[in-house]
Enzyme design. Sequence first.
Site, PDB file in Angstrom:
ATOM      1  N   TYR A  12       0.845  -1.199   0.000  1.00  0.00           N
ATOM      2  CA  TYR A  12       0.000   0.000   0.000  1.00  0.00           C
ATOM      3  C   TYR A  12       0.880   1.250   0.000  1.00  0.00           C
ATOM      4  O   TYR A  12       0.594   2.229  -0.684  1.00  0.00           O
ATOM      5  CB  TYR A  12      -0.918  -0.014   1.231  1.00  0.00           C
ATOM      6  CG  TYR A  12      -2.004  -1.074   1.157  1.00  0.00           C
ATOM      7  CD1 TYR A  12      -3.150  -0.850   0.398  1.00  0.00           C
ATOM      8  CD2 TYR A  12      -1.878  -2.277   1.822  1.00  0.00           C
ATOM      9  CE1 TYR A  12      -4.142  -1.810   0.324  1.00  0.00           C
ATOM     10  CE2 TYR A  12      -2.869  -3.249   1.744  1.00  0.00           C
ATOM     11  CZ  TYR A  12      -3.999  -3.015   0.999  1.00  0.00           C
ATOM     12  OH  TYR A  12      -4.965  -3.975   0.914  1.00  0.00           O
TER      13      TYR A  12
ATOM     14  N   ASN B 142     -12.610  -0.262  -5.263  1.00  0.00           N
ATOM     15  CA  ASN B 142     -12.291  -0.465  -6.681  1.00  0.00           C
ATOM     16  C   ASN B 142     -13.536  -0.979  -7.429  1.00  0.00           C
ATOM     17  O   ASN B 142     -14.029  -2.065  -7.131  1.00  0.00           O
ATOM     18  CB  ASN B 142     -11.142  -1.489  -6.781  1.00  0.00           C
ATOM     19  CG  ASN B 142     -10.786  -1.833  -8.214  1.00  0.00           C
ATOM     20  OD1 ASN B 142     -11.283  -1.207  -9.147  1.00  0.00           O
ATOM     21  ND2 ASN B 142      -9.922  -2.834  -8.388  1.00  0.00           N
TER      22      ASN B 142
ATOM     23  N   CYS C  38      -6.343  -4.766  -7.824  1.00  0.00           N
ATOM     24  CA  CYS C  38      -6.119  -4.328  -6.445  1.00  0.00           C
ATOM     25  C   CYS C  38      -5.737  -5.507  -5.549  1.00  0.00           C
ATOM     26  O   CYS C  38      -5.217  -5.291  -4.450  1.00  0.00           O
ATOM     27  CB  CYS C  38      -7.352  -3.599  -5.902  1.00  0.00           C
ATOM     28  SG  CYS C  38      -8.839  -4.591  -5.877  1.00  0.00           S
ATOM     29  N   HIS C  39      -5.988  -6.730  -6.030  1.00  0.00           N
ATOM     30  CA  HIS C  39      -5.586  -7.892  -5.228  1.00  0.00           C
ATOM     31  C   HIS C  39      -4.065  -8.026  -5.130  1.00  0.00           C
ATOM     32  O   HIS C  39      -3.558  -8.767  -4.303  1.00  0.00           O
ATOM     33  CB  HIS C  39      -6.196  -9.177  -5.808  1.00  0.00           C
ATOM     34  CG  HIS C  39      -5.785  -9.479  -7.220  1.00  0.00           C
ATOM     35  ND1 HIS C  39      -6.409  -8.890  -8.302  1.00  0.00           N
ATOM     36  CD2 HIS C  39      -4.800 -10.268  -7.736  1.00  0.00           C
ATOM     37  CE1 HIS C  39      -5.842  -9.339  -9.422  1.00  0.00           C
ATOM     38  NE2 HIS C  39      -4.860 -10.160  -9.097  1.00  0.00           N
TER      39      HIS C  39
ATOM     40  N   GLU D 111      -1.853 -16.745  -9.538  1.00  0.00           N
ATOM     41  CA  GLU D 111      -0.908 -16.009 -10.386  1.00  0.00           C
ATOM     42  C   GLU D 111       0.526 -16.473 -10.143  1.00  0.00           C
ATOM     43  O   GLU D 111       1.331 -16.553 -11.074  1.00  0.00           O
ATOM     44  CB  GLU D 111      -1.030 -14.503 -10.125  1.00  0.00           C
ATOM     45  CG  GLU D 111      -2.361 -13.930 -10.590  1.00  0.00           C
ATOM     46  CD  GLU D 111      -2.396 -12.402 -10.536  1.00  0.00           C
ATOM     47  OE1 GLU D 111      -1.353 -11.780 -10.256  1.00  0.00           O
ATOM     48  OE2 GLU D 111      -3.481 -11.848 -10.799  1.00  0.00           O
TER      49      GLU D 111
END
Lengths: 198, 160
Positions: A137, A160, A168-169, A195
Amino acid sequence: MTEIFTDLPEIDAETRRRLHARLVAAATEAGVIDVAYRTVDTPVGTLLLATTERGLVRVAYPSEDHAAVLEQLATRVSPRVLRVPARLDLAATELEEYFTGRRQLFDLPLDLQLSQGFRRTVLSHLTDIGYGATASYAEIAAAAGNPKAVRAVGSACATNPLPVVVPCHRVVRSDGTTGQYVGGADVKKALLRMEAAA
Amino acid sequence: MSQQPFEAIVTEHGPTVLRVCRAILGPVAADDAWSETFLSALRAYPDLGPDSNVQAWLVTIAHRKAIDQLRSQARRPVPVAVLPEEPSRDGVPGSGQTELWTALMELPLKQRQTVAYHYLGGLPYAEVAEILGGTPQAARRAAADGIAALRQTYLKGTVR
């Protein structure tokens, strides 16, 4: 007095479908559909997708309550909201490819009108975080030009309007824990795991 | 209060508007009137007042679209049967319903309209009168005559 009309059968599903399709065709030709939407089934739940003429305007998790999200769109964008799955075929395909590990980057026009000011600036920096990577952040606050605005980055992520597509993850806490997520902390972990494994 | 998404309006009121259109026009032409009603409603929807009676608003639009249909039918050089011979294609399975639409088509227009807007569209006679002109009493009488005629033609033939 009204016994004649008491046992009228329901209008059957096929008739409803046919009439809805006619309305969509006529309204598309007339250009009066301001918001089109559909749902798409994914490993992290059924997502609601909505688009304007400009581009994808909303992705919503089931936890956000799709009916409430559609009402929000009616209020904040336009009440001319119709279910038109075909208008979102491309977005649905790209999401399906993402969730099956065949897509790392979304190539879709986006409409960020539901996010304003600093939050919108934050969102524009999130797409810089590559697939499988994360940023804190604090790093995003610095990139957005306001290093002290760490909490504001958190609220930008929490609100979001385009989760998954605007990633945003991939924004995590400085201590390395994943932190909260609009779709739930578990979903955030699942996306990051997916991912990382690809 | 803010407006509902238009899709919710179609889901909620679509069947009622279709029945109204069918009562005035028969099952086939009703489709055209239905889609024109909702297209017109979609256009005007953002300007609809927040406290409006949506169903009455839609029935009023459907009334105008049905009149347009009747006029264009009347202008056609070759008279076309109002009710075609293949109702099942149009999602009106079951002979009972077809008989009802046929019986309705035999009523004078005014009776058909008052019956449709009051009994199928759910409008009080005062609002039916506003749409059609005339007094609520006249609307009530026309609907009563229509129902009486339907009892003769439609209910007589059905198993009760």
